[in-house]
Design an enzyme around this catalytic site. Sequence first.
Site, mmCIF file in Angstrom:
data_model
loop_
_atom_site.group_PDB
_atom_site.id
_atom_site.type_symbol
_atom_site.label_atom_id
_atom_site.label_comp_id
_atom_site.label_asym_id
_atom_site.label_seq_id
_atom_site.Cartn_x
_atom_site.Cartn_y
_atom_site.Cartn_z
ATOM 1 N N TYR A 58 4.371 2.137 13.249
ATOM 2 C CA TYR A 58 4.579 3.126 12.339
ATOM 3 C C TYR A 58 4.037 4.426 12.660
ATOM 4 O O TYR A 58 3.017 4.691 13.021
ATOM 5 C CB TYR A 58 4.236 2.951 10.724
ATOM 6 N N HIS A 105 0.936 -1.164 0.137
ATOM 7 C CA HIS A 105 -0.067 -0.045 0.074
ATOM 8 C C HIS A 105 0.889 1.360 0.050
ATOM 9 O O HIS A 105 1.672 1.513 0.727
ATOM 10 C CB HIS A 105 -0.976 0.159 1.093
#
Length: 478
Positions: A129, A66
């Site tokens: 993240y 992605h």
Amino acid sequence: MGTLAVRETAIPGLLVIDLQVHPDARGWFKENWQREKFTALGLPDFGPVQNNMSFNPQVGVTRGIHAEPWDKLISVATGRVFGVWVDLRAGESFGTVVSVEVGPDIAVFVPRGVANSYQTLEPDTAYSYLVNDHWSPQARASYTYVNLADPALGIDWPIPLTQAVISDADRQHPLLADVVPMPRRRTVILGANGQLGRALTQVLPDAEAWGRDRFDVTDPAAYQAVRWQDYDTVINAAAYTKVDAAETPEGRRDAWAANVTAVGHLARVATEHRLTVVHVSSDYVFDGTAKIHDENEPVSPLGVYGQTKAAGDALVATVPRHYIVRTSWVIGDGPNFVRTMAALADKGITPSVVDDQYGRLTFTDDLAAGIAHLLATRPAYGVYNLTGDGPVQSWADIAADVYELCGRPRTDITPVSTAVYSAGKQTSARPRHSTLALDKIIATGFTPRDASQHLARLRALLTSERTLDQRPTSSEGQ
């Protein structure tokens, strides 16, 4: 422990960070994001606003490839992953693949538009993240994907995809050949209908050009209506420039609205969204006492216009990524001093022109080229003087040059003092000396041209325009 270091990869902007892990009898400790240390090593100061975690209890969990419209810093808290990144940004590096095995001692900075995927190599892997924008359904709509199994990518997955844990959605992503690249962040020019704005659109043809009909810089609501995440640079060529009218009650309000309040709106937006701002300033921020003004001289404006430009500069200086471009005596495509003098010469008029204000002309194509140079080379942020080069002249000197180029005697120009010229008129105080030092911009690799070269070229253009205007009209071919 290892040594803290940042490594480049085959994908521009994708950086691998070797972290320092400090073990002891209790386990280990690491600094996963340390702004001062990381940026000193070349990592972008990307301004994270959200921290996400993904827990994967099984080996072989494989997340789809992605690409999101933000930057992120990935790492693992526990376990290990086989990380894969594919550049899905428009440009020469589109389709480039990088893979890295990531454990607690590795982090990876992933720029916007670079697709991210991983496969877990150990059970109970916690994947982390940091991102520099908040997730939203609107942002999700701008994701870009590519298929995990696309042979064109040549990814050697440690665990075959036939044995991996993959979502049905991730299995359906398109092949690279069918991917629409994520567009790069764009540049926008504010004040695009002005003389400098038009010159900027010529040297930056890919930039969006916003005139007042598209974007009113004085309207706070206009800033809220823009998805600034899609932009990385704003060039502010919009300003109130009626120096004498600024001394009137109405002009004073308009000057502060356009040159200060509007700049404050822009500075807030730019800081929030980490935009680079190029802001065009003026020699009028100085009182003209010094014969040559460098970038470090304290501002000392004389009139309202200069005061508003100085205040706007101070606001822009608060933006972390800014270029304040100071210029003077701007000549461009439209009504200007040179065109006025040429028209007077053609009519045989012998005007009086001020001879005790000194500076250099700046042609808008040179100014635009200098701004494009700053954006292409990205020198240190700050203030840069940018004018034409060549000898320092008075307005009377320049007027005499124009008359000479028009075939008229230089003596047709009558030099007068500012005091004599302004007698009985409502005018603003002007700096006596407007010459700006050019050493700093030249040190970046950009050398402004001698203004006299442009003066002769402009005269040739005016002559051509007059010839065209005087041709006999004809209905043929209409």
